[in-house]
Scaffold this motif. Structure first.
Motif, PDB file in Angstrom:
ATOM      1  N   UNK A 174      51.217  98.947   2.348  1.00  0.00           N
ATOM      2  CA  UNK A 174      50.980  99.091   3.789  1.00  0.00           C
ATOM      3  C   UNK A 174      49.726  98.334   4.228  1.00  0.00           C
ATOM      4  N   UNK A 175      48.776  98.164   3.329  1.00  0.00           N
ATOM      5  CA  UNK A 175      47.556  97.420   3.665  1.00  0.00           C
ATOM      6  C   UNK A 175      47.865  95.971   4.063  1.00  0.00           C
ATOM      7  N   UNK A 176      48.508  95.174   3.194  1.00  0.00           N
ATOM      8  CA  UNK A 176      48.817  93.801   3.623  1.00  0.00           C
ATOM      9  C   UNK A 176      49.889  93.740   4.707  1.00  0.00           C
ATOM     10  N   UNK A 177      50.789  94.707   4.748  1.00  0.00           N
ATOM     11  CA  UNK A 177      51.825  94.697   5.789  1.00  0.00           C
ATOM     12  C   UNK A 177      51.181  94.770   7.176  1.00  0.00           C
ATOM     13  N   UNK A 178      50.318  95.753   7.381  1.00  0.00           N
ATOM     14  CA  UNK A 178      49.681  95.892   8.686  1.00  0.00           C
ATOM     15  C   UNK A 178      48.806  94.702   9.034  1.00  0.00           C
ATOM     16  N   UNK A 179      48.015  94.239   8.067  1.00  0.00           N
ATOM     17  CA  UNK A 179      47.115  93.121   8.316  1.00  0.00           C
ATOM     18  C   UNK A 179      47.876  91.844   8.655  1.00  0.00           C
ATOM     19  N   UNK A 180      48.908  91.550   7.877  1.00  0.00           N
ATOM     20  CA  UNK A 180      49.628  90.293   8.095  1.00  0.00           C
ATOM     21  C   UNK A 180      50.463  90.314   9.368  1.00  0.00           C
ATOM     22  N   UNK A 181      51.046  91.448   9.673  1.00  0.00           N
ATOM     23  CA  UNK A 181      51.821  91.530  10.915  1.00  0.00           C
ATOM     24  C   UNK A 181      50.904  91.362  12.120  1.00  0.00           C
ATOM     25  N   UNK A 182      49.703  91.899  12.042  1.00  0.00           N
ATOM     26  CA  UNK A 182      48.763  91.753  13.147  1.00  0.00           C
ATOM     27  C   UNK A 182      48.295  90.306  13.270  1.00  0.00           C
ATOM     28  N   UNK A 183      47.995  89.671  12.135  1.00  0.00           N
ATOM     29  CA  UNK A 183      47.574  88.273  12.177  1.00  0.00           C
ATOM     30  C   UNK A 183      48.692  87.368  12.678  1.00  0.00           C
ATOM     31  N   UNK A 184      49.932  87.688  12.319  1.00  0.00           N
ATOM     32  CA  UNK A 184      51.071  86.904  12.800  1.00  0.00           C
ATOM     33  C   UNK A 184      51.211  87.057  14.313  1.00  0.00           C
ATOM     34  N   UNK A 185      50.998  88.268  14.813  1.00  0.00           N
ATOM     35  CA  UNK A 185      51.031  88.491  16.264  1.00  0.00           C
ATOM     36  C   UNK A 185      49.981  87.624  16.960  1.00  0.00           C
ATOM     37  N   UNK A 186      48.754  87.599  16.419  1.00  0.00           N
ATOM     38  CA  UNK A 186      47.692  86.801  17.025  1.00  0.00           C
ATOM     39  C   UNK A 186      48.029  85.317  16.967  1.00  0.00           C
ATOM     40  N   UNK A 187      48.624  84.894  15.869  1.00  0.00           N
ATOM     41  CA  UNK A 187      49.025  83.492  15.713  1.00  0.00           C
ATOM     42  C   UNK A 187      50.050  83.102  16.773  1.00  0.00           C
ATOM     43  N   UNK A 188      51.038  83.946  16.987  1.00  0.00           N
ATOM     44  CA  UNK A 188      52.079  83.648  17.971  1.00  0.00           C
ATOM     45  C   UNK A 188      51.544  83.659  19.396  1.00  0.00           C
ATOM     46  N   UNK A 189      50.532  84.472  19.638  1.00  0.00           N
ATOM     47  CA  UNK A 189      49.933  84.541  20.969  1.00  0.00           C
ATOM     48  C   UNK A 189      48.873  83.463  21.187  1.00  0.00           C
ATOM     49  N   UNK A 190      48.504  82.768  20.118  1.00  0.00           N
ATOM     50  CA  UNK A 190      47.463  81.757  20.224  1.00  0.00           C
ATOM     51  C   UNK A 190      46.084  82.344  20.466  1.00  0.00           C
ATOM     52  N   UNK A 191      45.859  83.555  19.963  1.00  0.00           N
ATOM     53  CA  UNK A 191      44.582  84.250  20.153  1.00  0.00           C
ATOM     54  C   UNK A 191      43.731  84.093  18.897  1.00  0.00           C
ATOM     55  N   UNK A 192      42.496  83.670  19.077  1.00  0.00           N
ATOM     56  CA  UNK A 192      41.582  83.505  17.960  1.00  0.00           C
ATOM     57  C   UNK A 192      40.556  84.635  17.970  1.00  0.00           C
ATOM     58  N   UNK A 193      40.584  85.450  16.945  1.00  0.00           N
ATOM     59  CA  UNK A 193      39.605  86.515  16.766  1.00  0.00           C
ATOM     60  C   UNK A 193      38.995  86.379  15.383  1.00  0.00           C
ATOM     61  N   UNK A 194      37.700  86.622  15.273  1.00  0.00           N
ATOM     62  CA  UNK A 194      37.081  86.534  13.951  1.00  0.00           C
ATOM     63  C   UNK A 194      37.314  87.826  13.168  1.00  0.00           C
ATOM     64  N   UNK A 195      36.783  87.845  11.944  1.00  0.00           N
ATOM     65  CA  UNK A 195      37.050  88.970  11.039  1.00  0.00           C
ATOM     66  C   UNK A 195      36.584  90.298  11.611  1.00  0.00           C
ATOM     67  N   UNK A 196      35.347  90.332  12.125  1.00  0.00           N
ATOM     68  CA  UNK A 196      34.825  91.603  12.624  1.00  0.00           C
ATOM     69  C   UNK A 196      35.597  92.085  13.843  1.00  0.00           C
ATOM     70  N   UNK A 197      36.065  91.162  14.684  1.00  0.00           N
ATOM     71  CA  UNK A 197      36.878  91.554  15.836  1.00  0.00           C
ATOM     72  C   UNK A 197      38.203  92.164  15.392  1.00  0.00           C
ATOM     73  N   UNK A 198      38.824  91.563  14.384  1.00  0.00           N
ATOM     74  CA  UNK A 198      40.108  92.076  13.902  1.00  0.00           C
ATOM     75  C   UNK A 198      39.939  93.446  13.251  1.00  0.00           C
ATOM     76  N   UNK A 199      38.879  93.604  12.468  1.00  0.00           N
ATOM     77  CA  UNK A 199      38.639  94.892  11.816  1.00  0.00           C
ATOM     78  C   UNK A 199      38.385  95.971  12.862  1.00  0.00           C
ATOM     79  N   UNK A 200      37.578  95.657  13.884  1.00  0.00           N
ATOM     80  CA  UNK A 200      37.317  96.622  14.941  1.00  0.00           C
ATOM     81  C   UNK A 200      38.593  96.941  15.705  1.00  0.00           C
ATOM     82  N   UNK A 201      39.380  95.916  16.029  1.00  0.00           N
ATOM     83  CA  UNK A 201      40.623  96.142  16.763  1.00  0.00           C
ATOM     84  C   UNK A 201      41.585  97.035  16.002  1.00  0.00           C
ATOM     85  N   UNK A 202      41.715  96.804  14.698  1.00  0.00           N
ATOM     86  CA  UNK A 202      42.608  97.633  13.897  1.00  0.00           C
ATOM     87  C   UNK A 202      42.049  99.041  13.717  1.00  0.00           C
ATOM     88  N   UNK A 203      40.718  99.152  13.654  1.00  0.00           N
ATOM     89  CA  UNK A 203      40.104 100.482  13.586  1.00  0.00           C
ATOM     90  C   UNK A 203      40.408 101.268  14.854  1.00  0.00           C
TER      91      UNK A 203
END
Length: 324
Positions: A174-203
């Motif tokens: 579930x760890x890589x599933x959630x992370x990769x699906x979220x990163x794929x969503x950002x990729x498709x939307x053309x949204x660039x977020x850094x590591x700390x932004x992604x960690x905070x968003x998922x938190x």
């Protein structure tokens, strides 16, 4: 030789990140051994990470762009934050009830197989291909985990041990599933977020689940002890903030050097060694048997080989996932 030298600082930073990541296993086991309820051990980590990461992201001006993305697609963040951070850590915290920290740390290395096996269900481009060499080396890690477990339970694993292994397996996928699906969503939307932004968003996305988990913990065990709160804060700071920052720094340094990136990735195999030493020295855990040590060696060898043979695209997909 020049590339190896330039990679040394990143490798040392990667080793430091592995040490701080290891505190997850050691402190979770310490809380479980002291009678702390797993629900509080899990929920408190993310409750504490939330304000810390909010300050961290705010300091470099990352909050406005993250907030805009959260408002546009709240369901994506709730779903994949709940899976990648919520479900993942619920089962990792639960597993601490069943064995020493080094056993859980070693078993969680199964996550290196999870990424490739999940790829056909996540991607629709060339990333959906499962590298056969990586799969073969991953099988070595699986064998190492089984030997590690069997050695600890003297070749006769009880039902509770298989249940704990199942918990770790769920966390590892579930760890890589959630992370990769979220990163794929950002990729498709053309949204660039850094590591700390992604960690905070998922938190933030996982908070509704943590409120439910904390409520369950209160009903079952009342409020957590001061010691459990402090140790949970230790996990939040060491693994959730310091280790994540160090690891992303190391991978960023090697972003254009596939061999260096592989070496940084391989440093995470030392989590097992750190967990073993810290568990024995500070928690009074028994030193693993020779049979279990053989399994640990297989896991470490498999991790190093895996990082060496993985395609650069696979390494980047794993290296730039936020750590839970």
């Amino acid at each position: 030789m020049r590339k190896s030298s330039s990679a040394l600082p990143a490798i040392l930073i990667g080793l430091a990140s592995a040490l701080f990541f290891t505190m997850t296993y050691v402190l979770n086991r310490s809380m479980a051994a002291a009678g702390g309820h797993w629900a509080w051990s899990a929920a408190l980590r993310y409750f504490i990470m939330w304000p810390l990461l909010t300050v961290l992201v705010g300091l470099h001006g990352g909050w406005p762009s993250l907030w805009a993305e959260l408002k546009r697609h709240p369901l994506q963040w709730l779903l994949w934050g709940g899976v990648g951070f919520g479900v993942f850590y619920v089962f990792l915290a639960l597993s601490a009830e069943y064995g020493p920290s080094w056993l859980i740390a070693g078993s969680f290395q199964l996550t290196v197989l999870a990424g490739p096996l999940l790829s056909p269900f996540i991607y629709t481009d060339e990333r959906r291909r499962i590298p056969l060499k990586a799969l073969a080396v991953g099988s070595l890690i699986v064998l190492g985990v089984l030997i590690l477990q069997l050695g600890h339970f003297q070749l006769a694993m009880p039902a509770s041990a298989w249940l704990a292994l199942l918990f770790v397996l769920i966390a590892a996928f579930t760890y890589p599933l959630g992370n990769r699906k979220l990163m794929l969503h950002l990729e498709r939307q053309g949204v660039l977020l850094d590591a700390s932004q992604r960690v905070l968003g998922m938190t933030l996305g996982s908070l509704p689940l943590w409120l439910c988990v904390a409520t369950y913990g209160y009903v079952q065990a009342g409020w957590p002890s001061e010691s459990q709160v402090l140790q949970s804060a230790g996990v939040a700071v060491s693994a959730g903030v310091i280790a994540t920052t160090l690891f992303f720094r190391a991978t960023h340094m090697m972003a254009n050097n596939p061999n260096g990136l592989a070496a940084v990735e391989a440093t995470q195999s030392t989590e097992l060694l750190f967990a073993l030493l810290l568990g024995v020295l500070f928690l009074g855990e028994h030193w693993p048997s020779a049979f279990s040590l053989a399994g640990a060696v297989l896991i470490i060898v498999g991790m190093v080989l895996y990082s060496r043979i993985s395609a650069p695209s696979e390494l980047e997909a794993r290296a730039f996932e936020p750590e839970g």
